[in-house]
Design an enzyme around this catalytic site. Structure first.
Site, PDB file in Angstrom:
ATOM      1  N   LYS A  44      34.536  33.577  33.302  1.00 15.40           N
ATOM      2  CA  LYS A  44      34.311  34.583  32.850  1.00 15.40           C
ATOM      3  C   LYS A  44      33.945  33.453  31.297  1.00 15.40           C
ATOM      4  O   LYS A  44      32.339  34.010  30.875  1.00 15.40           O
ATOM      5  CB  LYS A  44      34.383  35.666  33.336  1.00 15.40           C
ATOM      6  CG  LYS A  44      34.444  36.446  34.942  1.00 15.40           C
ATOM      7  CD  LYS A  44      35.124  37.385  34.668  1.00 15.40           C
ATOM      8  CE  LYS A  44      35.722  37.299  37.052  1.00 15.40           C
ATOM      9  NZ  LYS A  44      36.617  38.429  37.501  1.00 15.40           N
ATOM     10  N   GLN A  59      41.080  42.642  35.609  1.00 19.29           N
ATOM     11  CA  GLN A  59      41.066  41.312  37.060  1.00 19.29           C
ATOM     12  C   GLN A  59      41.819  42.272  37.532  1.00 19.29           C
ATOM     13  O   GLN A  59      43.020  42.612  37.662  1.00 19.29           O
ATOM     14  CB  GLN A  59      41.722  40.419  36.418  1.00 19.29           C
ATOM     15  CG  GLN A  59      41.487  39.418  37.375  1.00 19.29           C
ATOM     16  CD  GLN A  59      40.299  38.282  38.048  1.00 19.29           C
ATOM     17  OE1 GLN A  59      39.268  39.170  37.335  1.00 19.29           O
ATOM     18  NE2 GLN A  59      40.142  38.378  38.888  1.00 19.29           N
ATOM     19  N   ASP A 114      32.142  45.623  37.459  1.00 21.46           N
ATOM     20  CA  ASP A 114      32.198  45.846  37.979  1.00 21.46           C
ATOM     21  C   ASP A 114      31.725  46.502  39.593  1.00 21.46           C
ATOM     22  O   ASP A 114      31.564  46.351  40.577  1.00 21.46           O
ATOM     23  CB  ASP A 114      33.774  45.979  38.326  1.00 21.46           C
ATOM     24  CG  ASP A 114      34.858  44.824  38.591  1.00 21.46           C
ATOM     25  OD1 ASP A 114      34.262  43.225  38.395  1.00 21.46           O
ATOM     26  OD2 ASP A 114      35.755  44.185  38.745  1.00 21.46           O
TER      27      ASP A 114
HETATM   28  N1  GUN Z   1      39.624  39.531  41.765  1.00 22.37           N
HETATM   29  C1  GUN Z   1      38.345  38.716  42.243  1.00 22.37           C
HETATM   30  N2  GUN Z   1      37.643  39.745  43.038  1.00 22.37           N
HETATM   31  C2  GUN Z   1      37.341  40.922  41.977  1.00 22.37           C
HETATM   32  C3  GUN Z   1      35.909  41.166  40.999  1.00 22.37           C
HETATM   33  O1  GUN Z   1      35.114  41.073  41.666  1.00 22.37           O
HETATM   34  N3  GUN Z   1      36.176  42.180  40.384  1.00 22.37           N
HETATM   35  C4  GUN Z   1      37.379  42.462  39.170  1.00 22.37           C
HETATM   36  N4  GUN Z   1      37.705  42.788  38.644  1.00 22.37           N
HETATM   37  N5  GUN Z   1      38.306  41.493  40.518  1.00 22.37           N
HETATM   38  C5  GUN Z   1      38.330  40.839  41.190  1.00 22.37           C
END
Ligand code: GUN
Length: 286
Positions: A54, A98, A123
């Site tokens: 990211k 996350q 998200d």
């Molecule tokens: N962990 C795995 N996939 C995701 C996601 O799309 N968003 C978040 N915040 N954590 C994750």
């Protein structure tokens, strides 16, 4: 008939290029650089890889990036205070916590995600955004299904009138994917672990989305000739090999188009996070 390989790399590059242009436009027009804050609590190795990707995505698109690393034993109040601080930070337009969270705060996941301002919820997990998506209003949409939809558009794959079958009913992928396909006039069936005669249903799919979290779950006998197969799974085998939910070797020759793992949907998710951050910045400017 030839099978089309839907390369995440190609589509993600287009999405990131588009995000980059929008970042430059927001800088010129409003003097605003979109900013993303990612909070990671603890040391989950897979999460660390995702967060690094990211950061890289932000770097590539010109988005301002902050990663907030919090210790494994962080309590709920400390995390909520950090979210509150970021909600009020004008440099930050997107906030992502996350997942998965460490055990002691996992039961508070909903409360934590709801603490994020809906305008900064890149998200798309906040109930306000979930609700807006379901009634067809502008919303921040979860990155993985949103990326899949944008890929179908870019690949020129028609959705309207098609039968889309989704395996998996998670809040992160299955349910928002169903909403997005429905809003684009697909006929949508959502299957899950309790579905009876699963293969009979999946064989009717013009578009088949696998979001189960089980390696090689979708086999050739479950797929109609020429179907578009989107593999959302990312499963790590004991051998460390990364595989999807689809048995690629046997399904690819039958499919009309298919996404690989790795190199498929995972790359779209990151690229869509950049797009969502830009969109969140636009919402906050307005
Ligand atoms: N962990 C795995 N996939 C995701 C996601 O799309 N968003 C978040 N915040 N954590 C994750």
């Amino acid at each position: 008939m030839e099978t089309t390989l839907l390369s995440g790399k190609v589509f993600a590059a287009q999405l990131k290029e588009e995000a980059k242009r929008k970042v430059e436009m927001l800088q010129e027009k409003y003097g605003v650089t979109p900013g993303l804050a990612v909070i990671i609590v603890g040391e989950d190795p897979a999460s660390k890889v995702y967060v690094a990707n990211k950061e890289k995505g932000c770097h590539e698109t010109g988005i301002y990036s902050e990663v907030i690393r919090m210790p494994e034993d962080t309590d709920k109040e400390t995390l909520l205070a950090e979210i509150d601080r970021l909600n009020h930070d004008a440099k930050i337009h997107g906030i992502l916590v996350q997942l998965p969270l460490p055990k002691q705060i996992r039961s508070a996941e909903a409360e934590i995600l709801e603490a994020i301002s809906p305008l900064k919820d890149v998200d798309g997990f906040h109930p306000i955004n979930v609700g807006n998506l379901s009634i067809g209003k502008d919303a921040l949409v979860p990155c993985t299904p949103h990326g899949c939809i944008r890929m179908l558009e870019m690949a020129g794959i028609k959705v309207a009138g098609k039968h889309a079958v989704i395996i998996g009913r998670s809040n992160i992928v299955g349910k928002p994917m169903a909403q997005l396909l429905l809003s684009r006039n697909a006929t949508v069936t959502v299957c899950h672990s309790r579905t009876e005669n699963l293969a009979d249903i999946t064989r009717q799919a013009d578009i088949l989305v696998a979001a189960v979290g089980r390696p090689y779950f979708v086999t050739a006998d479950m797929v109609k000739q020429g179907a578009v197969v989107i593999d959302v799974g990312i499963n790590r085998l004991e051998s460390k090999k990364l595989v999807g939910d689809v048995d690629f070797e046997s399904v690819a020759p039958i499919a009309g188009a298919i996404t690989p793992v790795p190199g498929g949907v995972g790359l779209l998710t990151i690229a869509m996070l950049m797009q969502n951050t830009v969109f969140a910045a636009e919402l906050q400017i307005k």
